[in-house]
Motif scaffolding. Sequence first.
Motif, PDB file in Angstrom:
ATOM      1  N   LYS A  84      84.362 122.110  96.877  1.00  0.00           N
ATOM      2  CA  LYS A  84      85.628 122.718  96.447  1.00  0.00           C
ATOM      3  C   LYS A  84      86.811 121.833  96.842  1.00  0.00           C
ATOM      4  O   LYS A  84      87.702 121.570  96.026  1.00  0.00           O
ATOM      5  CB  LYS A  84      85.775 124.105  97.069  1.00  0.00           C
ATOM      6  N   GLY A  85      86.825 121.357  98.072  1.00  0.00           N
ATOM      7  CA  GLY A  85      87.910 120.500  98.546  1.00  0.00           C
ATOM      8  C   GLY A  85      87.974 119.187  97.781  1.00  0.00           C
ATOM      9  O   GLY A  85      89.054 118.709  97.436  1.00  0.00           O
ATOM     10  N   THR A  86      86.826 118.619  97.510  1.00  0.00           N
ATOM     11  CA  THR A  86      86.772 117.358  96.761  1.00  0.00           C
ATOM     12  C   THR A  86      87.358 117.530  95.372  1.00  0.00           C
ATOM     13  O   THR A  86      88.141 116.701  94.907  1.00  0.00           O
ATOM     14  CB  THR A  86      85.313 116.864  96.663  1.00  0.00           C
ATOM     15  N   ARG A  87      87.006 118.610  94.715  1.00  0.00           N
ATOM     16  CA  ARG A  87      87.540 118.866  93.376  1.00  0.00           C
ATOM     17  C   ARG A  87      89.058 119.081  93.418  1.00  0.00           C
ATOM     18  O   ARG A  87      89.780 118.606  92.547  1.00  0.00           O
ATOM     19  CB  ARG A  87      86.828 120.045  92.730  1.00  0.00           C
ATOM     20  N   LEU A  88      89.534 119.772  94.442  1.00  0.00           N
ATOM     21  CA  LEU A  88      90.986 119.963  94.596  1.00  0.00           C
ATOM     22  C   LEU A  88      91.693 118.627  94.774  1.00  0.00           C
ATOM     23  O   LEU A  88      92.721 118.365  94.148  1.00  0.00           O
ATOM     24  CB  LEU A  88      91.286 120.865  95.791  1.00  0.00           C
ATOM     25  N   HIS A  92      94.160 116.859  92.099  1.00  0.00           N
ATOM     26  CA  HIS A  92      95.543 116.615  92.503  1.00  0.00           C
ATOM     27  C   HIS A  92      95.914 115.144  92.309  1.00  0.00           C
ATOM     28  O   HIS A  92      96.978 114.833  91.770  1.00  0.00           O
ATOM     29  CB  HIS A  92      95.756 117.022  93.966  1.00  0.00           C
ATOM     30  N   LEU A  93      95.042 114.255  92.753  1.00  0.00           N
ATOM     31  CA  LEU A  93      95.347 112.831  92.630  1.00  0.00           C
ATOM     32  C   LEU A  93      95.443 112.404  91.166  1.00  0.00           C
ATOM     33  O   LEU A  93      96.360 111.664  90.795  1.00  0.00           O
ATOM     34  CB  LEU A  93      94.294 111.999  93.363  1.00  0.00           C
ATOM     35  N   ILE A  94      94.531 112.864  90.345  1.00  0.00           N
ATOM     36  CA  ILE A  94      94.557 112.511  88.920  1.00  0.00           C
ATOM     37  C   ILE A  94      95.854 112.984  88.271  1.00  0.00           C
ATOM     38  O   ILE A  94      96.495 112.236  87.527  1.00  0.00           O
ATOM     39  CB  ILE A  94      93.351 113.129  88.182  1.00  0.00           C
ATOM     40  N   ASN A  95      96.263 114.197  88.575  1.00  0.00           N
ATOM     41  CA  ASN A  95      97.395 114.811  87.888  1.00  0.00           C
ATOM     42  C   ASN A  95      98.752 114.581  88.529  1.00  0.00           C
ATOM     43  O   ASN A  95      99.772 114.665  87.841  1.00  0.00           O
ATOM     44  CB  ASN A  95      97.139 116.317  87.748  1.00  0.00           C
ATOM     45  N   HIS A  96      98.777 114.302  89.843  1.00  0.00           N
ATOM     46  CA  HIS A  96     100.067 114.190  90.528  1.00  0.00           C
ATOM     47  C   HIS A  96     100.285 112.877  91.277  1.00  0.00           C
ATOM     48  O   HIS A  96     101.422 112.580  91.651  1.00  0.00           O
ATOM     49  CB  HIS A  96     100.232 115.352  91.512  1.00  0.00           C
ATOM     50  N   GLU A  97      99.225 112.144  91.517  1.00  0.00           N
ATOM     51  CA  GLU A  97      99.328 110.883  92.265  1.00  0.00           C
ATOM     52  C   GLU A  97      98.495 109.806  91.569  1.00  0.00           C
ATOM     53  O   GLU A  97      97.569 109.238  92.149  1.00  0.00           O
ATOM     54  CB  GLU A  97      98.818 111.078  93.706  1.00  0.00           C
ATOM     55  N   PRO A  98      98.816 109.490  90.308  1.00  0.00           N
ATOM     56  CA  PRO A  98      97.976 108.552  89.552  1.00  0.00           C
ATOM     57  C   PRO A  98      97.888 107.159  90.179  1.00  0.00           C
ATOM     58  O   PRO A  98      96.850 106.500  90.043  1.00  0.00           O
ATOM     59  CB  PRO A  98      98.619 108.516  88.166  1.00  0.00           C
ATOM     60  N   ASP A  99      98.940 106.704  90.857  1.00  0.00           N
ATOM     61  CA  ASP A  99      98.869 105.392  91.496  1.00  0.00           C
ATOM     62  C   ASP A  99      97.808 105.382  92.591  1.00  0.00           C
ATOM     63  O   ASP A  99      97.004 104.444  92.684  1.00  0.00           O
ATOM     64  CB  ASP A  99     100.228 104.984  92.076  1.00  0.00           C
ATOM     65  N   THR A 115      83.688 108.093  88.246  1.00  0.00           N
ATOM     66  CA  THR A 115      84.965 108.810  88.217  1.00  0.00           C
ATOM     67  C   THR A 115      85.379 109.250  86.818  1.00  0.00           C
ATOM     68  O   THR A 115      86.199 110.150  86.684  1.00  0.00           O
ATOM     69  CB  THR A 115      86.075 107.942  88.831  1.00  0.00           C
ATOM     70  N   LYS A 116      84.824 108.648  85.805  1.00  0.00           N
ATOM     71  CA  LYS A 116      85.171 109.005  84.430  1.00  0.00           C
ATOM     72  C   LYS A 116      84.928 110.498  84.189  1.00  0.00           C
ATOM     73  O   LYS A 116      85.728 111.181  83.564  1.00  0.00           O
ATOM     74  CB  LYS A 116      84.345 108.162  83.465  1.00  0.00           C
ATOM     75  N   LYS A 117      83.809 110.991  84.712  1.00  0.00           N
ATOM     76  CA  LYS A 117      83.468 112.409  84.552  1.00  0.00           C
ATOM     77  C   LYS A 117      84.545 113.293  85.166  1.00  0.00           C
ATOM     78  O   LYS A 117      84.982 114.276  84.572  1.00  0.00           O
ATOM     79  CB  LYS A 117      82.126 112.693  85.221  1.00  0.00           C
ATOM     80  N   LEU A 122      88.893 117.175  85.177  1.00  0.00           N
ATOM     81  CA  LEU A 122      89.959 117.699  86.013  1.00  0.00           C
ATOM     82  C   LEU A 122      91.375 117.349  85.563  1.00  0.00           C
ATOM     83  O   LEU A 122      92.342 117.827  86.147  1.00  0.00           O
ATOM     84  CB  LEU A 122      89.755 117.243  87.463  1.00  0.00           C
ATOM     85  N   ARG A 123      91.505 116.513  84.552  1.00  0.00           N
ATOM     86  CA  ARG A 123      92.843 116.149  84.073  1.00  0.00           C
ATOM     87  C   ARG A 123      93.463 117.341  83.348  1.00  0.00           C
ATOM     88  O   ARG A 123      92.849 117.942  82.476  1.00  0.00           O
ATOM     89  CB  ARG A 123      92.790 114.950  83.139  1.00  0.00           C
ATOM     90  N   LYS A 124      94.696 117.667  83.741  1.00  0.00           N
ATOM     91  CA  LYS A 124      95.407 118.738  83.053  1.00  0.00           C
ATOM     92  C   LYS A 124      95.951 118.198  81.745  1.00  0.00           C
ATOM     93  O   LYS A 124      96.478 117.108  81.682  1.00  0.00           O
ATOM     94  CB  LYS A 124      96.577 119.245  83.924  1.00  0.00           C
ATOM     95  N   VAL A 125      95.842 119.015  80.753  1.00  0.00           N
ATOM     96  CA  VAL A 125      96.291 118.596  79.412  1.00  0.00           C
ATOM     97  C   VAL A 125      97.774 118.795  79.302  1.00  0.00           C
ATOM     98  O   VAL A 125      98.401 119.605  79.835  1.00  0.00           O
ATOM     99  CB  VAL A 125      95.563 119.401  78.319  1.00  0.00           C
TER     100      VAL A 125
END
Length: 125
Positions: A84-88, A92-99, A115-117, A122-125
């Motif tokens: 659960k924590g890993t998914r959070l 978060h990193l994908i959507n809010h901290e892309p760098d 990571t492609k999966k 998990l990317r928000k549209v």
Amino acid sequence: MKLFLVACVLALAGAAFAARVPRYTEIYDTIDVPQILSNRRLLVPYVLCVLDEGKCTPPGRELKSHIKEALETECAKCSPAQVKGTRLVIGHLINHEPDFWNKLVNKYDPNHQYTKKYEQELRKV
């Protein structure tokens, strides 16, 4: 009746096998991941730790020691709290901290094999 007995034996054998699978330590499973993600002052040191660009706390060292294996095995040795924590964190990193996400991917999965999966899921549209 025989079918039920066979099913019970197989279930017990599966449970015994699952109990033997080594797990990552659960000592840090109670860390408040949403609190860390909502506070860059807390988040940035963890990211820098796993990138080998900063000092590591004990939880950071533990995390860093398992990142590559956890990615490769889809967190097979993770506890439910760790999954659960890993998914959070990944979301978060994908959507809010892309760098930060891109730096982590380049370090731990430069071919985007694993990571492609997560990015698709998990990317928000």
